[in-house]
Design an enzyme around this catalytic site. Structure first.
Site, PDB file in Angstrom:
ATOM      1  N   SER A  59       0.808  -1.221   0.000  1.00 24.93           N
ATOM      2  CA  SER A  59       0.000   0.000   0.000  1.00 24.93           C
ATOM      3  C   SER A  59       0.837   1.266   0.000  1.00 24.93           C
ATOM      4  CB  SER A  59      -0.915   0.016   1.220  1.00 24.93           C
ATOM      5  OG  SER A  59      -0.136  -0.005   2.401  1.00 24.93           O
ATOM      6  N   GLY A  96      -2.156  -4.398   0.819  1.00 31.74           N
ATOM      7  CA  GLY A  96      -2.269  -5.620   1.601  1.00 31.74           C
ATOM      8  C   GLY A  96      -1.251  -6.681   1.257  1.00 31.74           C
ATOM      9  N   HIS A 210       0.098   5.127   6.846  1.00 37.35           N
ATOM     10  CA  HIS A 210       0.198   5.548   5.454  1.00 37.35           C
ATOM     11  C   HIS A 210       0.467   7.043   5.352  1.00 37.35           C
ATOM     12  CE1 HIS A 210      -2.261   1.826   5.350  1.00 37.35           C
ATOM     13  NE2 HIS A 210      -1.412   1.562   4.368  1.00 37.35           N
TER      14      HIS A 210
END
Length: 252
Positions: A59, A96, A210
């Site tokens: 990701s 993922g 993130h």
């Protein structure tokens, strides 16, 4: 800009989520959920005559939570285009993804030869507490596959670190995998992909994992520092700045 994005599947937001995410990504032979977002640039398999610089990861590479042109591979693509270098950036990030999943799909991704292969995997393994021997073996398998499919490719390994939730020894041994593999395989190493970003709340989304667009700009600068010497015809007199098309702020 010729920038290819293979997929934008949904990914872990928290470490706990990582431990229970759908395992189907580990066995996918090709990036899943391609319809989640339209490809930017030529379709996979299209030829542009340019050398291919391929980002292969999870990701972080896929740009979870940000627009494609705000993620660090997109920023690298913009930089390359601004310098008129003969490279096409391909984003093969899959949200993922584990190293096992990456090993299962890397052959599909390498149907066309690449000039530079940036390998960014392992973070999900570490968050899930997977056996380090398996992570090391899978990363080595990916490296071996790249060497077979694109013998002349430069391989860049993006180092990753994890918090000591599973013990200081596990975290230290996890970090050491990247240096060991880089040394053993004569790879170019990014010591820590999230240098200056990891752990900084202002540079990460609400999940704390993130990066925000601003965080991605710092990651892009870190990656560019390593990539720059690998790209022939780089014009050194030009400043190394990254400008998001959605923001006027720059990293110097």
């Amino acid at each position: 800009m010729r920038f290819v994005r293979f997929s934008l599947a949904g990914l872990l937001a928290l470490a706990l989520t990582a431990c229970h995410s759908n395992s189907s990504s580990e066995t996918a032979k090709a990036p899943a959920a391609t319809s989640a977002a339209p490809a930017v640039g030529p379709k996979p398999g299209a030829t542009s005559g340019k050398k291919r610089l391929l980002f292969f990861g999870n990701s972080l590479t896929a740009g979870y939570g940000v627009e494609p042109d705000q993620a660090f591979p997109g920023l690298i693509g913009q930089k390359i285009d601004s310098l008129q270098l003969d490279y096409e950036v391909v984003n093969a990030g899959l949200s993922g993804e584990t190293t096992a999943g990456g090993l299962s799909r890397v052959g599909w991704v390498l149907r066309q030869p690449v000039a530079v292969f940036v390998l960014e995997l392992g973070g999900n393994d570490g968050l899930r507490g997977l056996p380090l021997a398996s992570t090391r073996r899978n990363l080595q398998g990916i490296i071996d596959t790249v060497r077979r499919r694109s013998p002349k490719a430069q391989i860049v390994l993006a180092g990753m670190q994890i918090p000591p939730n599973l013990g200081a020894k596990y975290a230290a041994d996890f970090k050491a995998i990247y240096q060991d593999l880089a040394t053993q395989n004569n790879l170019v190493l990014i010591p820590f992909l999230l240098q200056g970003v990891g752990g900084d709340r202002s540079l990460n989304q609400a999940d704390g994992i993130h990066p925000t667009p601003a965080g991605h700009r710092i990651v892009a600068r870190t990656v560019w520092t390593v990539l720059q010497p690998l790209l022939p015809n780089y014009i050194t007199r030009r400043p190394s700045r990254f400008t998001s098309s959605r923001s006027s702020s720059r990293l110097r």
